[in-house]
Design an enzyme around this catalytic site. Structure first.
Site, PDB file in Angstrom:
ATOM      1  CG  ASP A  98      50.126  50.627  81.899  1.00  0.00           C
ATOM      2  OD1 ASP A  98      49.754  51.737  81.485  1.00  0.00           O
ATOM      3  OD2 ASP A  98      49.372  49.643  82.004  1.00  0.00           O
ATOM      4  CD  GLU A 137      44.156  53.241  85.066  1.00  0.00           C
ATOM      5  OE1 GLU A 137      44.766  53.791  84.115  1.00  0.00           O
ATOM      6  OE2 GLU A 137      44.141  52.010  85.245  1.00  0.00           O
ATOM      7  CG  HIS A 182      46.614  51.392  89.437  1.00  0.00           C
ATOM      8  ND1 HIS A 182      47.077  50.226  88.895  1.00  0.00           N
ATOM      9  CD2 HIS A 182      46.107  52.093  88.386  1.00  0.00           C
ATOM     10  CE1 HIS A 182      46.846  50.219  87.598  1.00  0.00           C
ATOM     11  NE2 HIS A 182      46.252  51.338  87.270  1.00  0.00           N
ATOM     12  NE  ARG A 183      49.941  50.622  85.439  1.00  0.00           N
ATOM     13  CZ  ARG A 183      50.116  49.441  86.025  1.00  0.00           C
ATOM     14  NH1 ARG A 183      50.975  49.296  87.006  1.00  0.00           N
ATOM     15  NH2 ARG A 183      49.437  48.387  85.631  1.00  0.00           N
ATOM     16  CE  LYS A 207      41.664  51.104  87.279  1.00  0.00           C
ATOM     17  NZ  LYS A 207      42.050  50.392  86.094  1.00  0.00           N
ATOM     18  CG  ASP A 256      40.825  47.465  87.082  1.00  0.00           C
ATOM     19  OD1 ASP A 256      40.109  48.197  87.788  1.00  0.00           O
ATOM     20  OD2 ASP A 256      41.618  47.897  86.229  1.00  0.00           O
ATOM     21  CG  ASN A 269      38.826  54.120  86.117  1.00  0.00           C
ATOM     22  OD1 ASN A 269      38.519  54.228  84.928  1.00  0.00           O
ATOM     23  ND2 ASN A 269      39.717  54.898  86.688  1.00  0.00           N
ATOM     24  NE  ARG A 295      48.155  55.979  84.516  1.00  0.00           N
ATOM     25  CZ  ARG A 295      48.082  54.666  84.350  1.00  0.00           C
ATOM     26  NH1 ARG A 295      48.657  54.096  83.314  1.00  0.00           N
ATOM     27  NH2 ARG A 295      47.455  53.912  85.234  1.00  0.00           N
TER      28      ARG A 295
END
Ligand code: DC
Length: 673
Positions: free
Chosen positions: A329, A357, A401-402, A434, A52, A94, A360
Site C-alpha cells: 500500500d 480497490e 482512496h490511495r 474509505k 470500511d 469495498n 493500481r
C-alpha cells in the site's frame, strides 16, 4: 470531507505542521471482528471512522453483537462464539478486510451451528478474488456457494455441514494473491479449535507478510497464541478461545502516514517539519517500513514510539529500486515520490496492486503519465521517470482512496522547478472516505503556495444582489474557502458602535480597525472572542458598515486581513472591491446585479423568514441609499472591474446563476483529462 466532483490544487511549494492520524484500517477491522467473536465487551479506542470500518460495524450489528459508540470509544459486545442470528444478508462495501474474515468466520459458524448468510459488496468488490479462501474453507467441508462469478463475491455460506467439519488434515491456502486469505483463516479458526490443533499450510510465497504479523499480534491480544514455522505453516492450538483484553487502543494508520512522510520529504524545506502523531517507529504495522524507503530516497526522518518528524533531506530525491512486496500500500506513495527523483524509480514485486480497490498498476501508470512522467509498467513492476515538462492534469482516482491521496503529492511541481507551475485536479476526492475521510482538509492545513498561484473568484456587486449566496455556493462546489468581506466591514461597524467610537472620526475608526480581533469559525463570526454573528448580519450593521467602509484608512487597515484568506486550494471572495482592489489578479471576476426592486424583495423575504418585521419600501430606500454611498465614495467605490463578467440575476434562480458561473470558471481551467 469534500463531497464534490473534483478538487483543484494550486501548485504547492512547501509544507509544515502536525497531523494526528486516524486509526489503522487493518487494526481497526481485525479488532472489531475479534471483539465481535469474543465473549463480553471490548472497549475500542481511536477506532478508524471510515467506510470500511462502518460496514464492519454494521455487519456486527446485523449479526447481533452489541455495538455502541460512547464519545470517542466504541463498546463492542461479542457473540462468544455462538451465532445470535442464523440468517442475514451482509453488505460489505469495498472492504476486503471485512469480506474475507467474515466469510471465513461465518462459514465455520454455520458449518457447526447451522444458518445461512449472504455476503455481498459494491461491484468492484465482486471483481476482487476470494476463490483461494473459498477453496480452503471447502477443504474443511464448509458450504460456500458462489452467487455470482465463481471465485468472487457475492457468496453464500450455510450449514450445518453434512457430517460436520473435517478438521483433522491441515488446511491449505494460497498466499500469493492476497495475504488476507490467510488472515481470514487465522482470525476465524479459533472458533472451531476446541478439540484439536488446527494447522494451516501456505502454498506459494506469502505476499504482504507484515499484515499477517498484525493478525498474529491482534490474535495474541485476544488470547490466541498461534504457533508458526516462518510463513509456511501456522498452528492454532487446541483449546484456543478468544478472550477480550477489555480495552484496545488502535494505532494511527501507517499507510496513511506515508503521505505525510512523503510530504515532509518533498516539501518541508528550510527548517520546516511535518510531524505525525499516533504512529511511530514502534508500530506493529508493516507499512512503517515505508520510513526506510523514504529515507533511502533522501527524507530526513526522526521518530519515537508513536511519532515521526520529517523534513527534506536530499533534493532532488534519490531514485530508488525497491522490492515492495512487504509494503504494497505504502509503495504507491513511492511511485509518486518518483516524480521528484533524480532518475528512474523502479518498484518491483507489486502484482497485488492489480487486485486492490482498482488495478493500481494500470491506474498509477496512467495518472503519472498525465502529469508528464515517463512510466513503464510490467505485470508486477512499475518504473517512473520524472517529468521533463509538467502538465496540469486531471488525476482520475478510480474510487480508490490511495490513488486520491497519492495524487495530492503531485502538486509540488514548483519544488521540482516546473516552469510554469501547474495546478492539479483530483477527481472524486471524497473517495478517501474509505480510510481517511478528512485527508484533504488535513493535507491542505499543512501546505503553502505562492499567493499568486492560489485562484480567486471575485464576486462583487451592490447590497442584496445575492453575492453572499452565490459565493457560498461556488465555494462549496469547488471546495474553496469563502471571504465575506462585507461581514468584515459590518463587524468593524459593530465594534465601533460598541466601543462608542465616533463614526465621523476617521482616525479613531482606523485605529479601531487596525486592532480588530475578528475570527471566522465556519458560519460564526467572533469579535474579541464573542459570538457576534447575529449582530453582524443585522440591517443596522449593514448601515454602520456602509459608513465605516467609506473611510480609506479603515479599508487599508482591513486589507491584510482579507489577503490572509487566500490559501490553498482557493478562494471565493465577495464584496464591493474584491476584483478591483483586494484581488485585482482574481482569475474570474463576476459583477452581480439585480434590480433594486428585486433586491428589496429578496431581502424582505429573508428577514420575514427569520421573523424580523420589515417593509419592502423601507428596505428599497435603504438599499438605494447604501448603493449611492458605496458608488460615490472616493475609496474603492463600487464599480465593476474592467475585466469583470456581468451577471444580472433579477430573473435567475440561484442554481442557474451557480451553473452559469461554474461554466465561466471551467473555461479558465487548464486540466487535461
Ligand atoms: O455586502 P454587505 O451588505 O455585507 O456589505 C456591507 C457594507 O460593507 C456595504 O454597504 C459596503 C461595505 N463593503 C465594502 O465597502 N467593501 C466590501 N468589499 C464589502 C462591503
Amino acid at each position: 470531507m469534500y463531497a464534490i466532483p473534483f478538487l483543484d490544487l494550486p501548485p504547492l511549494h512547501s509544507a509544515q505542521g502536525t497531523v494526528r492520524l486516524p486509526g489503522s484500517k487493518s487494526i481497526s477491522n481485525r479488532v472489531l471482528l475479534l471483539a465481535g467473536l469474543s465473549a463480553g465487551t471490548t472497549i475500542v479506542h481511536d477506532l478508524l471512522d471510515s467506510d470500511d470500518t462502518r460496514v464492519m460495524l454494521q455487519a456486527l450489528r446485523t449479526l447481533g453483537c452489541g455495538v455502541e459508540q460512547r464519545g470517542a470509544q466504541w463498546h463492542v459486545t461479542g457473540l462468544g462464539g455462538r451465532l445470535a442470528v442464523h440468517e442475514a444478508q451482509l453488505f460489505l462495501g469495498n472492504a476486503g478486510t471485512a469480506m474475507r474474515p467474515l466469510a471465513a468466520a461465518l462459514a465455520l459458524l454455520t458449518a457447526t451451528q447451522g444458518g445461512c448468510f449472504d455476503l455481498a459488496g459494491v461491484s468492484r468488490m465482486h471483481e476482487r478474488p476470494i476463490g483461494d479462501l473459498v477453496d480452503a474453507l471447502r477443504q474443511y467441508g464448509a458450504q460456500v456457494e458462489d452467487l455470482g462469478q465463481p471465485g468472487y463475491p457475492p457468496l453464500r455460506v450455510s450449514g450445518p455441514a453434512p457430517g460436520g467439519l473435517a478438521l483433522e488434515r491441515p488446511i491449505r491456502v494460497r498466499g500469493d494473491v492476497s495475504s488476507q486469505f490467510l488472515t481470514a483463516l487465522l482470525l476465524s479458526l479459533p472458533l472451531v479449535a476446541s478439540e484439536r490443533d488446527l494447522v494451516i499450510e501456505v502454498e506459494g510465497e506469502l505476499i504482504s507478510k507484515p499484515y499477517v504479523e498484525i493478525t498474529l499480534n491482534m490474535l495474541a491480544r485476544f488470547g490466541v497464541a498461534v504457533r508458526r514455522e516462518g510463513y509456511a505453516r501456522f498452528t492454532v492450538p487446541r483449546g484456543s478461545r478468544y478472550a477480550s483484553p477489555g480495552e484496545v487502543h488502535v494505532e494511527g494508520d501507517a499507510s496513511s502516514a506515508s503521505y505525510f512522510v512523503a510530504l515532509g520529504a518533498i516539501a518541508a524545506t528550510d527548517g520546516r517539519r511535518v510531524r505525525i502523531e499516533g504512529v511511530g517507529l514502534e508500530s506493529i504495522q508493516g507499512d512503517i517500513a515505508f520510513v526506510d524507503a523514504a529515507r533511502a530516497m533522501g527524507a530526513q526522518v526522526e521518530g519515537g514510539p508513536n511519532w515521526l518528524e520529517i523534513s527534506r533531506g536530499v533534493w532532488p530525491l534519490r531514485a530508488l529500486e525497491l522490492d515492495c512486496n512487504a509494503i504494497p500500500d505504502a509503495a504507491m506513495t513511492l511511485a509518486v515520490m518518483g516524480l521528484y527523483a533524480n532518475g528512474p524509480t523502479r518498484l518491483t514485486h507489486i502484482a497485488s496492486w492489480r487486485v486492490k480497490e482498482t488495478d493500481r498498476l494500470a491506474a498509477m501508470a496512467s495518472e503519472l503519465r498525465k502529469v508528464g512522467a515517463e512510466v513503464d509498467e510490467g505485470p508486477d513492476w512499475l518504473e517512473v521517470r520524472p517529468p521533463a515538462a509538467w502538465r496540469a492534469a486531471s488525476w482520475h482516482t478510480y474510487d480508490d482512496h490511495r490513488m486520491a491521496m497519492c495524487g495530492s503529492l503531485a502538486a509540488f511541481n514548483p519544488a521540482a522547478g516546473a516552469a510554469p507551475p501547474v495546478p492539479m485536479r483530483i477527481e472524486d476526492p471524497g473517495c478517501v472516505a474509505k480510510t481517511f475521510p478528512d485527508y484533504f482538509e488535513t493535507f491542505l492545513g499543512l501546505v503553502q503556495a505562492d499567493a499568486a498561484d492560489v485562484p480567486v473568484i471575485a464576486v462583487d456587486g451592490p447590497s442584496a444582489s445575492g453575492k453572499g449566496t452565490l459565493a457560498a455556493r461556488l465555494a462549496q462546489a469547488l471546495g474553496y474557502a469563502q471571504l465575506d468581506s462585507g461581514a468584515i466591514y459590518r463587524a468593524a461597524g459593530v465594534a465601533a458602535e460598541r466601543a462608542g467610537v465616533d463614526l465621523d472620526d476617521p482616525r479613531a475608526l482606523a485605529q479601531l480597525a487596525a486592532s480588530l480581533d475578528l475570527r471566522f469559525e465556519g458560519e460564526r463570526i467572533l469579535l474579541d472572542g464573542q459570538d457576534v454573528t447575529d449582530a453582524v448580519r443585522s440591517e443596522a450593521a449593514g448601515l454602520l458598515a456602509s459608513r465605516v467602509s467609506a473611510v480609506p484608512a479603515v479599508r487599508q487597515a482591513l486589507h491584510a486581513l482579507q489577503l490572509g484568506f487566500r490559501r490553498p486550494p482557493g478562494l471565493v471572495a465577495d464584496g464591493r472591491d474584491m476584483g478591483t482592489v483586494v484581488f485585482p489578479d482574481a482569475r474570474l471576476k463576476v459583477f452581480l446585479t439585480a434590480s433594486a426592486e428585486q433586491r428589496a424583495l429578496r431581502r424582505h423575504k429573508q428577514l420575514i423568514s427569520k421573523g424580523i418585521p420589515a417593509r419592502i419600501e423601507d428596505l428599497r430606500a435603504d438599499l438605494e441609499l447604501r448603493d449611492a454611498r458605496d458608488r460615490n465614495r472616493s475609496a474603492a467605490p463600487l464599480q465593476p472591474a474592467q475585466d469583470a463578467l456581468s451577471l444580472d440575476n433579477s430573473g435567475l434562480g440561484i442554481d442557474e446563476s451557480v451553473e452559469l458561473v461554474l461554466g465561466w470558471w471551467a473555461q479558465r481551467t487548464p486540466y487535461r483529462a
